[in-house]
Design an enzyme around this catalytic site. Structure first.
Site, mmCIF file in Angstrom:
data_model
loop_
_atom_site.group_PDB
_atom_site.id
_atom_site.type_symbol
_atom_site.label_atom_id
_atom_site.label_comp_id
_atom_site.label_asym_id
_atom_site.label_seq_id
_atom_site.Cartn_x
_atom_site.Cartn_y
_atom_site.Cartn_z
ATOM 1 N N THR A 24 0.594 -1.361 -0.020
ATOM 2 C CA THR A 24 -0.024 -0.388 0.277
ATOM 3 C C THR A 24 1.023 1.143 0.702
ATOM 4 O O THR A 24 2.051 1.018 0.586
ATOM 5 C CB THR A 24 -0.900 -0.051 0.855
ATOM 6 O OG1 THR A 24 0.035 0.563 2.589
ATOM 7 C CG2 THR A 24 -2.127 -1.312 0.635
ATOM 8 N N ASP A 25 0.147 2.743 -0.188
ATOM 9 C CA ASP A 25 0.821 3.338 -0.193
ATOM 10 C C ASP A 25 0.956 4.417 1.522
ATOM 11 O O ASP A 25 -0.238 3.565 1.965
ATOM 12 C CB ASP A 25 0.067 4.553 -1.042
ATOM 13 C CG ASP A 25 -1.194 5.300 -0.862
ATOM 14 O OD1 ASP A 25 -1.380 4.869 -0.247
ATOM 15 O OD2 ASP A 25 -2.223 5.254 -2.688
ATOM 16 N N ALA A 26 0.864 5.643 1.051
ATOM 17 C CA ALA A 26 0.798 5.913 2.550
ATOM 18 C C ALA A 26 -0.556 5.994 2.773
ATOM 19 O O ALA A 26 -0.424 6.015 4.500
ATOM 20 C CB ALA A 26 1.613 7.525 2.383
ATOM 21 N N GLY A 27 -1.769 6.019 1.649
ATOM 22 C CA GLY A 27 -3.288 6.116 2.234
ATOM 23 C C GLY A 27 -4.052 4.601 2.674
ATOM 24 O O GLY A 27 -4.531 5.450 3.388
ATOM 25 N N ILE A 29 -4.328 2.325 0.222
ATOM 26 C CA ILE A 29 -4.550 2.037 -0.736
ATOM 27 C C ILE A 29 -3.601 1.258 -1.342
ATOM 28 O O ILE A 29 -2.392 1.279 -1.376
ATOM 29 C CB ILE A 29 -5.402 3.069 -1.386
ATOM 30 C CG1 ILE A 29 -6.086 3.863 -0.699
ATOM 31 C CG2 ILE A 29 -5.746 2.837 -2.780
ATOM 32 C CD1 ILE A 29 -6.990 4.730 -1.046
#
Length: 146
Positions: A24-27, A29
């Site tokens: 995932t990314d920082a969010g 997602i």
């Protein structure tokens, strides 16, 4: 090459993935490029299931030539997603594969990828008839009226 975001027609090879922090990314997602990695794993496992090595004894293998991706909804941290892999078409030295990703019944992402069968010198070579026969169960049914 136009993704459709529907379940493959016919039988598909199915593989499930749990989404971890590294995906995932920082969010929280799933990072877009991870879907290509999941697709490659699913494709490799489908080939293993039909008894085809990733690299043949004479160095023959499949290489990616083109890909089209369509994102409908994001997968998130800790989701359990399924990649359904099917063969859309097989011609000469190439095959087109569909990877359709789902969370339950919810469509997330579709990838259509064109692969070329090459020899050890990276020259296109016909997909062996024996491999075509082993991939036949995963070949999508033609669309009605097609």
């Amino acid at each position: 090459m136009q993704p459709t975001s529907s379940r493959p027609s016919g039988r598909a090879f199915s593989q499930t993935y749990r989404i971890y922090y590294a995906d995932t990314d920082a969010g929280g997602i799933v990072y877009h490029a991870r879907y290509l990695e999941f697709a490659e794993r699913s494709r490799a496992e489908m080939l293993r299931q039909v008894g085809h090595p990733l690299v043949g004894p004479a160095g023959e293998q499949f290489v990616a030539r083109a890909a089209a991706l369509s994102w409908q909804k994001p997968a998130r941290l800790d989701d359990l997603i399924t990649c359904e892999t099917s063969v859309m078409q097989a011609r000469g030295a190439s095959i087109r594969i569909r990877h359709a990703f789902f969370r339950g019944e919810e469509a997330l992402v579709e990838i259509q990828i064109d692969l070329v069968h090459v020899n050890s010198a990276m020259r296109p070579t016909r997909v062996p008839d024996a491999l075509r026969a082993r991939l036949a169960p995963f070949l999508e049914s033609p669309a009605p009226g097609a």
